[in-house]
Scaffold this motif. Structure first.
Motif, PDB file in Angstrom:
ATOM      1  N   GLY A 203    -129.004  40.561 -24.198  1.00 15.05           N
ATOM      2  CA  GLY A 203    -130.392  40.950 -23.959  1.00 15.05           C
ATOM      3  C   GLY A 203    -131.415  40.134 -24.705  1.00 15.05           C
ATOM      4  N   ALA A 204    -131.055  38.926 -25.171  1.00 14.89           N
ATOM      5  CA  ALA A 204    -132.046  38.087 -25.855  1.00 14.89           C
ATOM      6  C   ALA A 204    -133.210  37.786 -24.924  1.00 14.89           C
ATOM      7  CB  ALA A 204    -131.394  36.786 -26.320  1.00 14.89           C
ATOM      8  N   ALA A 205    -134.410  37.786 -25.481  1.00 13.21           N
ATOM      9  CA  ALA A 205    -135.607  37.551 -24.679  1.00 13.21           C
ATOM     10  C   ALA A 205    -135.877  36.070 -24.469  1.00 13.21           C
ATOM     11  CB  ALA A 205    -136.815  38.203 -25.349  1.00 13.21           C
ATOM     12  N   LYS A 206    -135.512  35.260 -25.441  1.00 12.05           N
ATOM     13  CA  LYS A 206    -135.765  33.823 -25.366  1.00 12.05           C
ATOM     14  C   LYS A 206    -134.497  33.100 -25.811  1.00 12.05           C
ATOM     15  CE  LYS A 206    -139.864  32.506 -26.043  1.00 12.05           C
ATOM     16  NZ  LYS A 206    -141.195  32.268 -26.643  1.00 12.05           N
ATOM     17  N   ILE A 207    -133.988  32.219 -24.948  1.00  8.66           N
ATOM     18  CA  ILE A 207    -132.760  31.486 -25.234  1.00  8.66           C
ATOM     19  C   ILE A 207    -133.058  30.004 -25.031  1.00  8.66           C
ATOM     20  CG2 ILE A 207    -130.329  31.163 -24.670  1.00  8.66           C
ATOM     21  CD1 ILE A 207    -130.441  33.998 -23.366  1.00  8.66           C
ATOM     22  N   ILE A 208    -132.955  29.242 -26.118  1.00  7.73           N
ATOM     23  CA  ILE A 208    -133.324  27.821 -26.107  1.00  7.73           C
ATOM     24  C   ILE A 208    -132.057  26.989 -26.187  1.00  7.73           C
ATOM     25  CG2 ILE A 208    -134.661  26.035 -27.279  1.00  7.73           C
ATOM     26  CD1 ILE A 208    -136.246  28.451 -28.602  1.00  7.73           C
ATOM     27  N   GLY A 209    -131.792  26.203 -25.154  1.00  6.16           N
ATOM     28  CA  GLY A 209    -130.631  25.330 -25.130  1.00  6.16           C
ATOM     29  C   GLY A 209    -131.025  23.913 -25.527  1.00  6.16           C
ATOM     30  N   ILE A 210    -130.266  23.311 -26.445  1.00  6.40           N
ATOM     31  CA  ILE A 210    -130.618  22.000 -27.011  1.00  6.40           C
ATOM     32  C   ILE A 210    -129.465  21.034 -26.780  1.00  6.40           C
ATOM     33  CG2 ILE A 210    -131.288  20.789 -29.126  1.00  6.40           C
ATOM     34  CD1 ILE A 210    -132.123  23.642 -30.193  1.00  6.40           C
ATOM     35  N   ASP A 211    -129.725  19.955 -26.040  1.00  7.54           N
ATOM     36  CA  ASP A 211    -128.688  18.962 -25.781  1.00  7.54           C
ATOM     37  C   ASP A 211    -129.333  17.669 -25.298  1.00  7.54           C
ATOM     38  OD1 ASP A 211    -125.391  19.368 -25.310  1.00  7.54           O
ATOM     39  OD2 ASP A 211    -126.274  17.587 -24.366  1.00  7.54           O
ATOM     40  N   LEU A 212    -128.693  16.555 -25.638  1.00  3.25           N
ATOM     41  CA  LEU A 212    -129.187  15.244 -25.205  1.00  3.25           C
ATOM     42  C   LEU A 212    -128.955  14.994 -23.717  1.00  3.25           C
ATOM     43  CD1 LEU A 212    -127.928  13.115 -28.220  1.00  3.25           C
ATOM     44  CD2 LEU A 212    -130.321  13.322 -27.532  1.00  3.25           C
ATOM     45  N   ASP A 213    -127.953  15.642 -23.139  1.00  3.74           N
ATOM     46  CA  ASP A 213    -127.547  15.379 -21.764  1.00  3.74           C
ATOM     47  C   ASP A 213    -128.389  16.209 -20.796  1.00  3.74           C
ATOM     48  OD1 ASP A 213    -126.219  15.190 -19.278  1.00  3.74           O
ATOM     49  OD2 ASP A 213    -124.279  14.927 -20.251  1.00  3.74           O
ATOM     50  N   PRO A 214    -129.160  15.576 -19.900  1.00  4.48           N
ATOM     51  CA  PRO A 214    -129.993  16.343 -18.969  1.00  4.48           C
ATOM     52  C   PRO A 214    -129.180  17.221 -18.033  1.00  4.48           C
ATOM     53  CG  PRO A 214    -129.964  14.007 -18.368  1.00  4.48           C
ATOM     54  CD  PRO A 214    -129.326  14.110 -19.715  1.00  4.48           C
ATOM     55  N   ARG A 215    -127.937  16.809 -17.708  1.00  4.16           N
ATOM     56  CA  ARG A 215    -127.095  17.638 -16.854  1.00  4.16           C
ATOM     57  C   ARG A 215    -126.745  18.952 -17.542  1.00  4.16           C
ATOM     58  NH1 ARG A 215    -122.317  13.505 -16.178  1.00  4.16           N
ATOM     59  NH2 ARG A 215    -122.767  13.448 -18.417  1.00  4.16           N
ATOM     60  N   LYS A 216    -126.490  18.869 -18.840  1.00  2.00           N
ATOM     61  CA  LYS A 216    -126.149  20.081 -19.578  1.00  2.00           C
ATOM     62  C   LYS A 216    -127.365  20.983 -19.757  1.00  2.00           C
ATOM     63  CE  LYS A 216    -122.209  18.036 -21.999  1.00  2.00           C
ATOM     64  NZ  LYS A 216    -121.618  17.674 -23.306  1.00  2.00           N
ATOM     65  N   ARG A 217    -128.532  20.387 -19.947  1.00  2.00           N
ATOM     66  CA  ARG A 217    -129.738  21.209 -20.060  1.00  2.00           C
ATOM     67  C   ARG A 217    -130.005  21.946 -18.743  1.00  2.00           C
ATOM     68  NH1 ARG A 217    -131.681  16.448 -22.425  1.00  2.00           N
ATOM     69  NH2 ARG A 217    -133.196  16.095 -20.748  1.00  2.00           N
ATOM     70  N   GLU A 218    -129.811  21.259 -17.645  1.00  2.00           N
ATOM     71  CA  GLU A 218    -130.007  21.899 -16.341  1.00  2.00           C
ATOM     72  C   GLU A 218    -128.991  23.017 -16.131  1.00  2.00           C
ATOM     73  OE1 GLU A 218    -130.069  20.709 -11.573  1.00  2.00           O
ATOM     74  OE2 GLU A 218    -129.749  19.170 -13.097  1.00  2.00           O
ATOM     75  N   LYS A 219    -127.741  22.752 -16.478  1.00  2.00           N
ATOM     76  CA  LYS A 219    -126.710  23.781 -16.357  1.00  2.00           C
ATOM     77  C   LYS A 219    -127.021  24.959 -17.270  1.00  2.00           C
ATOM     78  CE  LYS A 219    -122.559  25.137 -14.924  1.00  2.00           C
ATOM     79  NZ  LYS A 219    -122.247  25.465 -13.518  1.00  2.00           N
ATOM     80  N   GLY A 220    -127.535  24.681 -18.461  1.00  2.00           N
ATOM     81  CA  GLY A 220    -127.904  25.747 -19.380  1.00  2.00           C
ATOM     82  C   GLY A 220    -128.940  26.684 -18.785  1.00  2.00           C
TER      83      GLY A 220
END
Length: 361
Positions: A203-220
């Protein structure tokens, strides 16, 4: 009678893996033989091949697995022949000081099968994380088997045996993520992605994904991240603070395990926030932080062992959530492969092309 099956071994440091005949002994007291149905290709298996865990070659690789019990030894009560199970690498002892204090997820005396699987010439194999599941069958301690609903497919269920459980548990069990919290996850590989999913489940309200790979950020983003950060764009700490009203996140999960990412996690959390280290560092790594900052920022600095999970409690619960459509384990399965494809799967994994390749048998 001992059984001869096919299995994937690493014979020497850095050498390509081999698909060979291995011998599975009959289970002894407290042991079970499992017919492996699926096993994920995890970074840990690659680390074994590269000599990054220890030098007890040859290794029987594979550990992120599900299958069906085909034989049990004397005194086994946890499982029976025919049970569909997920394998785990932290079978609790029930007797150590952690277990006696009611904290079995910290068990200090976890155990594996006492007998060794071997090559056909009698050479003993070291099973990866005490499992060795890149094989048609494997021998484990019965406590390493957790019975779950067989309606769950082995390809998805097996992932709970390591990476997905580590990430989910880092968020829910270790980090204590709760409703309305802000969470930052550094590194969006399989474990980090699971931490995103776990934070969303909690139930987190804000989830920030951090990665150099744009594919992984999109998947996140597709798996629950509300925001993503590219570390190449600037200061990660400032970027997290900008997304959290200047305060930092309530929980920051380092799924990379490097000194620089841990330092980012330390300073990207809010005052009295929590840092969770679930990425595995190497022995030579060191971190230096001002002790006054450690004191002055308060909160908790935690390490997450296997997501601080208790397999008997967590695996069935998470499989139930999967069957209810509330936990998309299938999203972690990028491709299914055969036993002979493990070496190529390592290359695919290193390129960042997959969350998980899964060997199916």
């Amino acid at each position: 009678m001992p059984t001869t099956v096919k299995g994937v071994i690493s014979r020497a440091k850095g050498e390509p893996v081999e698909l060979v005949d291995i011998v599975i002994p009959d289970p002894g007291p407290g042991e079970a033989v499992v017919d492996v149905q699926a096993c994920g290709v995890c970074h840990t298996d690659y680390h074994y091949q590269q000599g990054g865990i220890n030098d007890e070659f040859p290794f029987l690789l594979g550990h992120e697995a599900a299958g069906r019990v085909s034989a049990v030894g004397e005194g086994v009560t946890e499982v029976a022949v025919g049970d569909f199970v997920i394998l785990n690498w932290r079978a609790v002892c029930g007797e150590c000081r952690a277990c006696r204090r009611g904290r079995p997820w910290y068990c200090f005396a976890t155990h594996n099968a006492k007998q060794r699987m071997t090559l056909t010439d009698g050479t003993e194999l070291t099973p990866a994380l005490g499992i060795g599941a890149f094989a048609e069958k494997t021998l484990v301690a019965a406590g390493q088997c957790t019975r779950v609903d067989e309606r769950a497919g082995a390809e998805a269920a097996g992932l709970l045996g390591c990476g997905v459980m580590a990430g989910l548990g880092a968020a829910i069990n270790t980090g204590g993520v709760g409703r309305g919290d802000s969470v930052a996850v550094i590194g969006l590989g399989g474990v980090g992605m699971a931490a995103v999913v776990g934070s969303h489940l909690a139930g987190a309200a804000k989830i920030i994904g951090i990665d150099l790979d744009p594919r992984k950020r999109e998947k996140g983003r597709s798996m629950g991240a509300t925001h993503t950060i590219d570390p190449a764009d600037g200061d990660v700490v400032e970027a997290v603070r900008a997304l959290t009203d200047g305060n930092g996140a309530d929980v920051v999960i380092d799924a990379v395990g490097r000194p620089e990412t841990y330092e980012q996690a330390f300073y990207a959390r809010d005052l009295a926030g929590t840092v969770v280290l679930v990425g595995v560092p190497t022995p030579e790594m060191r971190i230096e932080l001002p002790l006054l900052d450690v004191f002055g920022r308060g909160g908790s600095l935690k390490s997450s062992w296997y997501g601080d999970c208790l397999p008997s409690r967590d695996f069935p619960m998470l499989i139930d959530l999967y069957l209810q459509g509330r936990l998309d384990l299938d999203a972690f399965v990028s491709e299914t492969i055969g036993l002979g494809d493990v070496e190529e799967a390592f290359a695919t994994m290193k390129r960042g092309d997959v969350l998980r390749s899964v060997v199916t048998l």
